[in-house]
Design a protein around this motif. Structure first.
Motif, PDB file in Angstrom:
ATOM      1  N   ASP A 263    -119.089   8.614  13.223  1.00 55.08           N
ATOM      2  CA  ASP A 263    -120.256   7.940  13.415  1.00 55.08           C
ATOM      3  C   ASP A 263    -119.902   6.385  12.754  1.00 55.08           C
ATOM      4  OD1 ASP A 263    -121.821   9.619  14.418  1.00 55.08           O
ATOM      5  OD2 ASP A 263    -122.748  10.505  12.652  1.00 55.08           O
ATOM      6  N   SER A 264    -120.341   5.320  13.207  1.00 51.88           N
ATOM      7  CA  SER A 264    -120.226   3.997  12.561  1.00 51.88           C
ATOM      8  C   SER A 264    -120.997   3.665  11.548  1.00 51.88           C
ATOM      9  CB  SER A 264    -120.201   2.903  13.600  1.00 51.88           C
ATOM     10  OG  SER A 264    -119.862   1.723  13.103  1.00 51.88           O
ATOM     11  N   ILE A 265    -120.623   3.631  10.128  1.00 52.68           N
ATOM     12  CA  ILE A 265    -121.409   3.219   9.031  1.00 52.68           C
ATOM     13  C   ILE A 265    -120.936   1.941   8.387  1.00 52.68           C
ATOM     14  CG2 ILE A 265    -122.202   4.293   6.767  1.00 52.68           C
ATOM     15  CD1 ILE A 265    -122.645   6.206   8.940  1.00 52.68           C
ATOM     16  N   ASP A 266    -122.409   1.378   8.045  1.00 57.43           N
ATOM     17  CA  ASP A 266    -122.103  -0.103   7.335  1.00 57.43           C
ATOM     18  C   ASP A 266    -121.869   0.378   5.906  1.00 57.43           C
ATOM     19  OD1 ASP A 266    -122.014  -2.607   6.125  1.00 57.43           O
ATOM     20  OD2 ASP A 266    -124.050  -3.083   7.008  1.00 57.43           O
ATOM     21  N   LEU A 267    -120.740   0.350   5.495  1.00 55.01           N
ATOM     22  CA  LEU A 267    -120.585   0.315   3.983  1.00 55.01           C
ATOM     23  C   LEU A 267    -121.207  -0.361   3.115  1.00 55.01           C
ATOM     24  CD1 LEU A 267    -118.623   2.578   2.771  1.00 55.01           C
ATOM     25  CD2 LEU A 267    -116.797   0.837   2.703  1.00 55.01           C
ATOM     26  N   THR A 268    -121.406  -1.529   3.261  1.00 55.97           N
ATOM     27  CA  THR A 268    -122.045  -2.348   2.326  1.00 55.97           C
ATOM     28  C   THR A 268    -123.628  -2.144   2.064  1.00 55.97           C
ATOM     29  OG1 THR A 268    -120.933  -4.481   3.232  1.00 55.97           O
ATOM     30  CG2 THR A 268    -122.827  -4.919   1.960  1.00 55.97           C
ATOM     31  N   ASN A 269    -124.350  -1.876   3.467  1.00 55.97           N
ATOM     32  CA  ASN A 269    -125.625  -1.336   3.247  1.00 55.97           C
ATOM     33  C   ASN A 269    -125.757   0.237   2.558  1.00 55.97           C
ATOM     34  OD1 ASN A 269    -126.910  -3.591   4.575  1.00 55.97           O
ATOM     35  ND2 ASN A 269    -126.716  -2.781   6.415  1.00 55.97           N
ATOM     36  N   LEU A 270    -124.795   0.842   3.087  1.00 58.56           N
ATOM     37  CA  LEU A 270    -124.813   2.169   2.207  1.00 58.56           C
ATOM     38  C   LEU A 270    -124.592   2.231   0.585  1.00 58.56           C
ATOM     39  CD1 LEU A 270    -123.180   5.534   3.590  1.00 58.56           C
ATOM     40  CD2 LEU A 270    -122.564   4.763   1.253  1.00 58.56           C
ATOM     41  N   VAL A 271    -123.765   1.206   0.149  1.00 56.46           N
ATOM     42  CA  VAL A 271    -123.452   1.185  -1.173  1.00 56.46           C
ATOM     43  C   VAL A 271    -124.465   0.678  -1.677  1.00 56.46           C
ATOM     44  CG1 VAL A 271    -122.015  -0.053  -2.898  1.00 56.46           C
ATOM     45  CG2 VAL A 271    -120.975   1.121  -1.049  1.00 56.46           C
ATOM     46  N   ARG A 272    -125.237  -0.480  -1.085  1.00 59.22           N
ATOM     47  CA  ARG A 272    -126.459  -1.194  -1.759  1.00 59.22           C
ATOM     48  C   ARG A 272    -127.714  -0.167  -1.821  1.00 59.22           C
ATOM     49  NH1 ARG A 272    -127.249  -4.732   2.108  1.00 59.22           N
ATOM     50  NH2 ARG A 272    -126.021  -6.414   0.979  1.00 59.22           N
ATOM     51  N   GLY A 273    -127.830   0.937  -1.079  1.00 56.75           N
ATOM     52  CA  GLY A 273    -128.890   1.690  -1.066  1.00 56.75           C
ATOM     53  C   GLY A 273    -128.477   2.776  -2.128  1.00 56.75           C
ATOM     54  N   VAL A 274    -127.423   2.873  -2.354  1.00 54.37           N
ATOM     55  CA  VAL A 274    -126.997   3.992  -3.397  1.00 54.37           C
ATOM     56  C   VAL A 274    -127.152   3.301  -5.001  1.00 54.37           C
ATOM     57  CG1 VAL A 274    -124.963   5.331  -4.654  1.00 54.37           C
ATOM     58  CG2 VAL A 274    -125.213   5.410  -2.099  1.00 54.37           C
ATOM     59  N   ILE A 275    -126.895   1.960  -4.890  1.00 53.97           N
ATOM     60  CA  ILE A 275    -127.246   1.242  -6.175  1.00 53.97           C
ATOM     61  C   ILE A 275    -128.335   1.253  -6.444  1.00 53.97           C
ATOM     62  CG2 ILE A 275    -126.996  -0.888  -7.384  1.00 53.97           C
ATOM     63  CD1 ILE A 275    -124.321  -1.296  -5.892  1.00 53.97           C
ATOM     64  N   ASP A 276    -129.411   1.057  -5.578  1.00 48.45           N
ATOM     65  CA  ASP A 276    -130.852   0.962  -5.739  1.00 48.45           C
ATOM     66  C   ASP A 276    -131.514   2.141  -6.278  1.00 48.45           C
ATOM     67  OD1 ASP A 276    -130.864  -1.561  -5.057  1.00 48.45           O
ATOM     68  OD2 ASP A 276    -131.345  -1.329  -2.811  1.00 48.45           O
ATOM     69  N   ALA A 277    -130.649   3.267  -5.706  1.00 42.97           N
ATOM     70  CA  ALA A 277    -131.485   4.657  -5.693  1.00 42.97           C
ATOM     71  C   ALA A 277    -130.981   5.192  -7.072  1.00 42.97           C
ATOM     72  CB  ALA A 277    -130.866   5.755  -4.944  1.00 42.97           C
ATOM     73  N   LEU A 278    -130.060   4.618  -7.727  1.00 44.13           N
ATOM     74  CA  LEU A 278    -129.449   5.176  -9.101  1.00 44.13           C
ATOM     75  C   LEU A 278    -129.590   3.911 -10.204  1.00 44.13           C
ATOM     76  CD1 LEU A 278    -126.033   6.878  -8.491  1.00 44.13           C
ATOM     77  CD2 LEU A 278    -128.347   7.688  -8.767  1.00 44.13           C
ATOM     78  N   ARG A 279    -130.362   3.043  -9.810  1.00 46.09           N
ATOM     79  CA  ARG A 279    -130.771   1.790 -10.974  1.00 46.09           C
ATOM     80  C   ARG A 279    -131.662   2.298 -12.222  1.00 46.09           C
ATOM     81  NH1 ARG A 279    -129.452  -2.969 -10.234  1.00 46.09           N
ATOM     82  NH2 ARG A 279    -129.268  -3.118  -7.954  1.00 46.09           N
ATOM     83  N   HIS A 280    -132.500   3.211 -11.746  1.00 48.49           N
ATOM     84  CA  HIS A 280    -133.394   3.852 -12.674  1.00 48.49           C
ATOM     85  C   HIS A 280    -132.555   4.738 -13.744  1.00 48.49           C
ATOM     86  CE1 HIS A 280    -132.982   7.480 -10.089  1.00 48.49           C
ATOM     87  NE2 HIS A 280    -133.404   8.096 -11.131  1.00 48.49           N
ATOM     88  N   LEU A 281    -131.640   5.396 -13.283  1.00 48.50           N
ATOM     89  CA  LEU A 281    -130.557   6.032 -14.242  1.00 48.50           C
ATOM     90  C   LEU A 281    -129.862   5.158 -15.120  1.00 48.50           C
ATOM     91  CD1 LEU A 281    -129.312   8.666 -15.167  1.00 48.50           C
ATOM     92  CD2 LEU A 281    -127.599   8.339 -13.115  1.00 48.50           C
ATOM     93  N   ALA A 282    -129.424   4.004 -14.456  1.00 51.23           N
ATOM     94  CA  ALA A 282    -128.577   3.017 -15.206  1.00 51.23           C
ATOM     95  C   ALA A 282    -129.498   2.626 -16.402  1.00 51.23           C
ATOM     96  CB  ALA A 282    -128.016   2.204 -14.408  1.00 51.23           C
ATOM     97  N   GLU A 283    -130.695   2.182 -16.019  1.00 48.43           N
ATOM     98  CA  GLU A 283    -131.507   1.482 -17.352  1.00 48.43           C
ATOM     99  C   GLU A 283    -131.891   2.652 -18.138  1.00 48.43           C
ATOM    100  OE1 GLU A 283    -134.895   0.409 -14.713  1.00 48.43           O
ATOM    101  OE2 GLU A 283    -134.009  -1.297 -13.727  1.00 48.43           O
ATOM    102  N   GLU A 284    -131.834   3.831 -17.916  1.00 41.23           N
ATOM    103  CA  GLU A 284    -132.126   4.866 -19.082  1.00 41.23           C
ATOM    104  C   GLU A 284    -131.293   4.981 -19.967  1.00 41.23           C
ATOM    105  OE1 GLU A 284    -133.008   8.610 -16.822  1.00 41.23           O
ATOM    106  OE2 GLU A 284    -135.008   7.919 -16.242  1.00 41.23           O
ATOM    107  N   VAL A 285    -129.867   4.912 -19.519  1.00 38.76           N
ATOM    108  CA  VAL A 285    -128.641   4.894 -20.266  1.00 38.76           C
ATOM    109  C   VAL A 285    -128.242   3.365 -20.712  1.00 38.76           C
ATOM    110  CG1 VAL A 285    -128.012   7.257 -19.490  1.00 38.76           C
ATOM    111  CG2 VAL A 285    -127.118   4.986 -18.520  1.00 38.76           C
TER     112      VAL A 285
END
Length: 416
Positions: A263-285
């Protein structure tokens, strides 16, 4: 089928045909002259006819066998022992009745170095087990002999060695070495995995059992202690659940075929989505996530959910173990598309990792600091999962770190 074809066909010898014709003519003449009764002449003619067919067919079959014999047509008879030995993929050594090396094929020379003809085999393989094996082989003991042999320099390799006499009275013996290194490595990995998984599950189970015993005994009426113990039990069960989830993830990855995802995956969008999903964890620490590099599409071939799992593991580790640095930088590089493919680097600015630990970080249950890992709710399987997924994607992981300088984890994809 024409029964006269074997006899009258053009490929039959002409002498057989003329002999049969002459015999039949002579018998006919004797019958007309009443020298022989016609019944006797007919019987003799039938016998001659049958004999001619048998003789002609036999010669034809012999010729056919010669024409189709694979030994003759393929040149097998011209092959020497040297040619056959060189064609074998496994190391093969032939020794004489004294144990001197007569022949060693290319695979044996590649595995054990050059052999000088006439050198005693016992001088090259010196382990007691191998010495006893050769002694049995050169004695009068019947049947094939077998032993195991290990080479530990430059790398560890294990062989199962089978030896047997080469024909009666030749005085020669053949030894074949079968490489068992990969089988042993897998068995050792499986044993270590079971031992480590059992240990990781046993610890929280023992804690929970102890707390239950305490709650049923001394702390039965202590509400404050009960709440404290229940909280610890909740954390331990959560740890076991995470461990089981990671074990199942590894099992699913190992059961999948080795066909690369397409499958063709856009790496930029995928990484941006992972960062958004884990931003709350980063803020906690207390960690800030900074994204750098390419903003446009960076296409790679892959499986979306598996790649999300890769970057979630890397980013979560960077936030947990590098939180003292206060910052994590995620860089997406599109590569040049020819020699270098796309890559993603996750860098933290924490305490870093000692050099001796880096080669083992992707091993299952390997931890640089066990107490720190457990305090951060780690299972010791995250990077092993990352390695398995990247292998399936024809990608690789490089790790660079120095003490007090942080660590960087880079995922390299193949050029498209």
């Amino acid at each position: 089928m024409n029964v006269f074809a074997p006899l009258l066909g053009s490929d039959r010898p002409s002498a057989v045909r003329w002999l049969l014709v002459g015999t039949l003519g002579f018998l006919a003449l004797l019958t007309l002259l009443e020298v022989l009764p016609w019944q006797v002449a007919l019987a003799v003619a039938a016998l001659a006819f049958a004999a001619a067919i048998v003789f002609s067919t036999g010669r034809f079959a012999t010729k056919a066998r010669k024409d189709t014999d694979p030994v003759s047509t393929n040149g097998f008879a011209g092959l020497s022992v040297d040619h056959l030995a060189e064609a074998l993929a496994d190391p093969l050594i032939i020794i004489d009745a004294n144990g001197a090396i007569v022949l060693a094929n290319a695979a044996a020379r590649a595995a054990f170095g050059d052999f000088r003809p006439g050198t005693l085999l016992q001088l090259r393989f010196r382990t007691p087990e191998f010495q006893a094996f050769v002694a049995r082989l050169l004695s009068d003991e019947a049947g094939p002999q077998m032993t195991e042999y290990a080479e530990r320099v430059p790398i560890e390799r294990w062989y199962r060695v089978v030896g047997r006499p080469a024909g009666d009275g030749s005085g020669l013996s053949v030894l074949v070495f079968k490489d068992q290194s990969e089988v042993r490595r897998i068995d050792r990995m499986r044993s270590d995995f079971i031992a480590n998984a059992s240990h990781e599950l046993r610890t929280p189970l023992a804690s929970i059992a102890g707390f239950i015993e305490t709650l049923r005994g001394p702390a039965r009426g202590d509400a404050k202690a009960r709440e404290h113990f229940l909280q610890i039990m909740h954390e331990q069960t959560g740890r076991m659940a995470r461990l089981i989830d990671d074990l199942l993830s590894l099992s699913r990855l190992e059961m999948k075929t080795y066909a690369n995802p397409s499958d063709s995956i856009d790496l930029t969008n995928l990484v941006r989505g992972v960062i958004d999903a884990l931003r709350h964890l980063a803020e906690e620490v207390g960690v800030e996530i900074v994204r750098e590099g390419a903003d446009g599409p960076v296409p790679v071939l892959g499986q979306r959910d598996e790649l999300i799992q890769v970057f979630e593991n890397l980013l979560e580790n960077a936030c947990k173990y590098g939180q003292t640095g206060g910052r994590v930088v995620v860089t997406v590089d599109a590569g040049d598309g020819v020699a270098d493919g796309p890559s993603v680097t996750v860098r933290d600015f924490g305490p870093g990792i000692s050099e001796e630990h880096i080669p083992r970080l992707t091993e299952r249950f390997y931890r640089v600091d066990v107490e720190t890992s457990r305090a951060q709710k780690g299972t010791g399987l995250g990077l092993a999962i990352v390695k398995h997924i990247l292998t399936r994607h024809n990608a690789r992981l490089t790790i660079r770190s120095e003490l007090n300088e942080g660590a960087s984890f880079t995922v390299h994809f193949a050029p498209r």
